[in-house]
Design a protein around this motif. Sequence first.
Motif, PDB file in Angstrom:
ATOM      1  N   THR A  63       0.847  -1.191   0.000  1.00 60.04           N
ATOM      2  CA  THR A  63       0.000   0.000   0.000  1.00 60.04           C
ATOM      3  C   THR A  63       0.881   1.239   0.000  1.00 60.04           C
ATOM      4  O   THR A  63       2.032   1.187   0.433  1.00 60.04           O
ATOM      5  CB  THR A  63      -0.963   0.007   1.204  1.00 60.04           C
ATOM      6  OG1 THR A  63      -1.873   1.083   1.072  1.00 60.04           O
ATOM      7  CG2 THR A  63      -0.234   0.108   2.512  1.00 60.04           C
ATOM      8  N   SER A  64       0.345   2.348  -0.504  1.00 60.22           N
ATOM      9  CA  SER A  64       1.112   3.595  -0.617  1.00 60.22           C
ATOM     10  C   SER A  64       0.288   4.769  -0.106  1.00 60.22           C
ATOM     11  O   SER A  64      -0.927   4.783  -0.243  1.00 60.22           O
ATOM     12  CB  SER A  64       1.487   3.869  -2.073  1.00 60.22           C
ATOM     13  OG  SER A  64       2.294   2.856  -2.580  1.00 60.22           O
ATOM     14  N   GLN A  65       0.984   5.748   0.459  1.00 64.17           N
ATOM     15  CA  GLN A  65       0.374   7.013   0.863  1.00 64.17           C
ATOM     16  C   GLN A  65       1.171   8.125   0.197  1.00 64.17           C
ATOM     17  O   GLN A  65       2.387   8.202   0.369  1.00 64.17           O
ATOM     18  CB  GLN A  65       0.417   7.223   2.383  1.00 64.17           C
ATOM     19  CG  GLN A  65      -0.464   6.306   3.168  1.00 64.17           C
ATOM     20  CD  GLN A  65       0.184   4.966   3.420  1.00 64.17           C
ATOM     21  OE1 GLN A  65       1.381   4.884   3.607  1.00 64.17           O
ATOM     22  NE2 GLN A  65      -0.604   3.908   3.399  1.00 64.17           N
ATOM     23  N   TYR A  66       0.473   8.971  -0.541  1.00 60.43           N
ATOM     24  CA  TYR A  66       1.122  10.102  -1.209  1.00 60.43           C
ATOM     25  C   TYR A  66       1.013  11.338  -0.332  1.00 60.43           C
ATOM     26  O   TYR A  66      -0.066  11.672   0.155  1.00 60.43           O
ATOM     27  CB  TYR A  66       0.480  10.352  -2.574  1.00 60.43           C
ATOM     28  CG  TYR A  66       1.005   9.425  -3.638  1.00 60.43           C
ATOM     29  CD1 TYR A  66       1.988   9.844  -4.506  1.00 60.43           C
ATOM     30  CD2 TYR A  66       0.530   8.122  -3.750  1.00 60.43           C
ATOM     31  CE1 TYR A  66       2.490   8.994  -5.484  1.00 60.43           C
ATOM     32  CE2 TYR A  66       1.026   7.264  -4.709  1.00 60.43           C
ATOM     33  CZ  TYR A  66       1.994   7.712  -5.574  1.00 60.43           C
ATOM     34  OH  TYR A  66       2.496   6.853  -6.524  1.00 60.43           O
ATOM     35  N   PHE A  67       2.146  12.038  -0.155  1.00 59.71           N
ATOM     36  CA  PHE A  67       2.164  13.286   0.602  1.00 59.71           C
ATOM     37  C   PHE A  67       1.822  14.467  -0.290  1.00 59.71           C
ATOM     38  O   PHE A  67       1.270  15.453   0.168  1.00 59.71           O
ATOM     39  CB  PHE A  67       3.521  13.495   1.273  1.00 59.71           C
ATOM     40  CG  PHE A  67       3.820  12.413   2.264  1.00 59.71           C
ATOM     41  CD1 PHE A  67       3.074  12.287   3.420  1.00 59.71           C
ATOM     42  CD2 PHE A  67       4.841  11.511   2.047  1.00 59.71           C
ATOM     43  CE1 PHE A  67       3.343  11.286   4.343  1.00 59.71           C
ATOM     44  CE2 PHE A  67       5.118  10.507   2.964  1.00 59.71           C
ATOM     45  CZ  PHE A  67       4.365  10.402   4.116  1.00 59.71           C
TER      46      PHE A  67
END
Length: 190
Positions: free
Chosen positions: A108-112
């Motif tokens: 999973t990824s979280q973009y800032f």
Amino acid sequence: MIILLHQNWKIKLKIKILLPLLLLFNTVIFSQIQFSAGTFIGASSFSSTSPSVGGFATGFFIETDTPLFEEVYPRFGFTFMKDINAIIPNNRNPYYPSMLTISFEGVTSQYFDSKIFLEESVGIMTLNDRTFVDKNSWEYGISLSFLAGYDWRNFNLKGLKTGIAVDYGITFTGSLPTYLNFVLQFHYTF
């Protein structure tokens, strides 16, 4: 006449089997599923029933955008780790410790913002432990990974992502081998 009816029955059975398979393959091949692949290289520290060995790590992975759970995507990968002395010239050691892992992870990824992101993964793995000359055992455990990266892609979502990652693996069977890798990763979406 009976032979002709018997052959006709076989043809109908083949069509009944092949037609659903053809439809299934078409939905998989021509669907909107995107595939991506990546590679990485870096430093490694691994151990088994021995002191930690300093080495290098390299590998590759394949990923798809079909979610396992909400925003968690499957990744299948291979990682190879070997003693750093194996690539140093004029070293005549006949054996260099190594490990090979095969893993299946959820990513999973979280973009800032639109380009900078954090990626996490956790999964199951099998590890081939070759830390000694007479050792060749397969162990099972989990792998964890964290990556800070930069997304070079534009709005079409095809292209390159790069990042620096920490990858940790621990097994729960046999001699409990573990590893810790610091790698530079390249990830391309097709």
